[in-house]
Design a protein around this motif. Structure first.
Motif, PDB file in Angstrom:
ATOM      1  N   GLY A 144      30.495  15.181  67.165  1.00 17.72           N
ATOM      2  CA  GLY A 144      30.088  16.578  67.244  1.00 17.72           C
ATOM      3  C   GLY A 144      28.581  16.726  67.156  1.00 17.72           C
ATOM      4  N   ILE A 145      28.143  17.965  67.053  1.00 20.96           N
ATOM      5  CA  ILE A 145      26.723  18.287  67.040  1.00 20.96           C
ATOM      6  C   ILE A 145      26.151  18.060  65.646  1.00 20.96           C
ATOM      7  CG2 ILE A 145      25.024  20.078  67.526  1.00 20.96           C
ATOM      8  CD1 ILE A 145      27.162  21.427  69.290  1.00 20.96           C
ATOM      9  N   CYS A 146      24.968  17.475  65.598  1.00 20.17           N
ATOM     10  CA  CYS A 146      24.357  17.051  64.329  1.00 20.17           C
ATOM     11  C   CYS A 146      24.354  18.160  63.275  1.00 20.17           C
ATOM     12  CB  CYS A 146      22.950  16.516  64.558  1.00 20.17           C
ATOM     13  SG  CYS A 146      21.797  17.653  65.374  1.00 20.17           S
ATOM     14  N   HIS A 147      23.968  19.363  63.648  1.00 13.08           N
ATOM     15  CA  HIS A 147      23.822  20.422  62.645  1.00 13.08           C
ATOM     16  C   HIS A 147      25.164  20.900  62.103  1.00 13.08           C
ATOM     17  CE1 HIS A 147      19.705  20.169  63.659  1.00 13.08           C
ATOM     18  NE2 HIS A 147      19.851  20.680  64.850  1.00 13.08           N
ATOM     19  N   GLN A 148      26.198  20.813  62.901  1.00 14.58           N
ATOM     20  CA  GLN A 148      27.524  21.119  62.405  1.00 14.58           C
ATOM     21  C   GLN A 148      27.996  20.036  61.444  1.00 14.58           C
ATOM     22  OE1 GLN A 148      29.481  23.781  62.724  1.00 14.58           O
ATOM     23  NE2 GLN A 148      31.047  22.823  61.448  1.00 14.58           N
TER      24      GLN A 148
END
Length: 414
Positions: A99-103
């Motif tokens: 998934g996306i790093c910030h999530q």
């Protein structure tokens, strides 16, 4: 005199009796995040500085998300250099296509309330949603932290944002942050912390707060902070009693206070090609679209997919419009699938992609060409961001995006 949230976090971290805005301090870093685009530059600079080991391999997180799956041959170089760095220095927290790093940083518990976290991405401000001082830095600073575990910061001034009341049904936290960016301007919070409070904020989910803290950087903010509550404690798996010190004192010194009445807010969009060029949806309603995007680290969470699915239930995406949906993480993808949201979106005609940055950063997954228009839920609409420099990008909420996908033109959700 009392303290703002960011002042309290820095004081606790450094052991200082007090800190004041403008003061330069050295903080002990709790966690760092590097993603696949920057790992080659961080690795090169780290060794150029003469370091031979990481200060703490457990506190380093490497996430492959921007270039996954690879859309160009040169992308593979980033994976190979990243893997070599992992093997050489013993990194333990690696995510490949999760998934996306910030999530992932909050979802996996890497960024906790009261922590100080830095990442090689400007939207690292996202983790302020749980009361974490988080901010983006360059690869030279990251290399230095990897070797020392320390980072200098200038204590920021704080802008207090108060939102009270009940939001209209078709208004979400995305509309709030877009409105704030429009009011402050793209540089109105440069190197300042944004601190959010008020009855509207108290009712928000962690996911909604995440949307706001994610986009704070679009006004230049160094950090965007929310006080932890029961929802935060459950999400971050901490005891509220351990983090209930993270709040702004009534007598804290703020450089500015911005107040909104929730009932006065309306659905808005950021118009091409500046994030602070904000207009009510009613003023651009009817603008024909070629594509709609729902996803990214700004609005790819479960509540976003649910909102879109509810609007598109029993409806179809307009014949001449492509709707691309990208969950923010594998976990969210699976939860949305189990809840039936992905089925609803697919039946409506959506193209559902693997979790990742993809279209938001202009890589794989739906780039556009000259003269095309897109309404997207991500965080930036700069020239060339999602295709050529002649693509027109509008930014809006998942509700606005879903309604517009069905209409084939920009409309507000009813």
């Amino acid at each position: 005199m009392g303290n703002t949230i960011i002042e309290k976090i820095i004081q606790k971290n450094t052991g200082a009796e007090s800190v004041t805005p403008g003061q330069i301090v050295t903080v002990n870093v709790d966690r760092v995040m590097i993603h696949d685009i920057f790992i080659p530059f961080v690795a090169e600079k780290f060794e150029e500085m003469g370091f031979t080991k990481l200060w703490d391999p457990d506190k380093v997180v490497l996430i492959y998300d921007h270039l996954v799956p690879a859309s160009a041959v040169e992308d593979i170089r980033h994976f190979k250099i990243g893997d070599a760095f992992v093997n050489k220095y013993g990194l333990k927290n690696i995510h490949r296509s999760d998934g996306i790093c910030h999530q992932l940083m909050t979802e996996c518990g890497y960024a906790k309330p009261g922590d100080i976290v830095f990442g090689t991405d400007s939207h690292t401000t996202t983790y302020g949603c749980v009361g974490c001082f988080s901010s983006g830095i360059g690869y030279t600073e990251m290399a230095a932290i990897l070797g020392t575990g320390e980072m200098w910061v200038r204590v920021p001034e704080t802008i207090k944002v108060v939102i009270d009341g009940k939001l209209p049904e078709n208004v979400s936290s995305k509309d709030i942050i877009l409105r704030l960016i429009g009011d402050l301007g793209a540089d109105g919070a440069t190197y300042k912390a944004l601190e959010f409070s008020g009855s509207t904020v108290e009712k928000m989910s962690v996911a909604s707060r995440m949307t706001i803290s994610n986009m704070a950087i679009e006004a230049g903010a160094k950090a965007a902070l929310f006080s932890p509550d029961e929802k935060t404690a459950e999400y971050s798996e901490v005891e509220l009693s351990d983090v209930d010190w993270i709040y702004g004192d009534e007598d804290a010194q703020y450089c500015k206070t911005v107040v909104y009445r929730a009932e006065d807010l309306v659905p808005v969009v950021a118009c091409p090609s500046q994030v602070d060029k904000i207009k009510p949806v009613s003023e651009v309603e009817g603008t024909e679209l070629d594509q709609v995007f729902i996803g990214s680290c700004t609005n790819g969470r479960l509540e976003d997919l649910k909102a879109a699915a509810e609007i598109l239930e029993g409806r179809k995406v307009a014949d001449y419009v492509k709707l691309i949906v990208t969950p923010a993480s594998r976990k969210i993808y699976m939860e949305a699938s189990k809840a039936g949201y992905l089925k609803t979106l697919a039946k409506a005609g959506a193209i559902i992609t693997q979790p990742g940055c993809g279209l938001c950063c202009g890589r794989a997954g739906g780039i556009l060409t000259d003269g095309e228009k897109i309404l997207a839920t991500n965080n930036r609409n700069f020239l060339g961001r999602m295709g050529t420099s002649k693509v027109e990008i509008y930014l809006g909420s998942p509700k606005t995006a879903a309604a517009s996908a069905a209409a084939g033109k920009i409309v507000a959700a009813k």
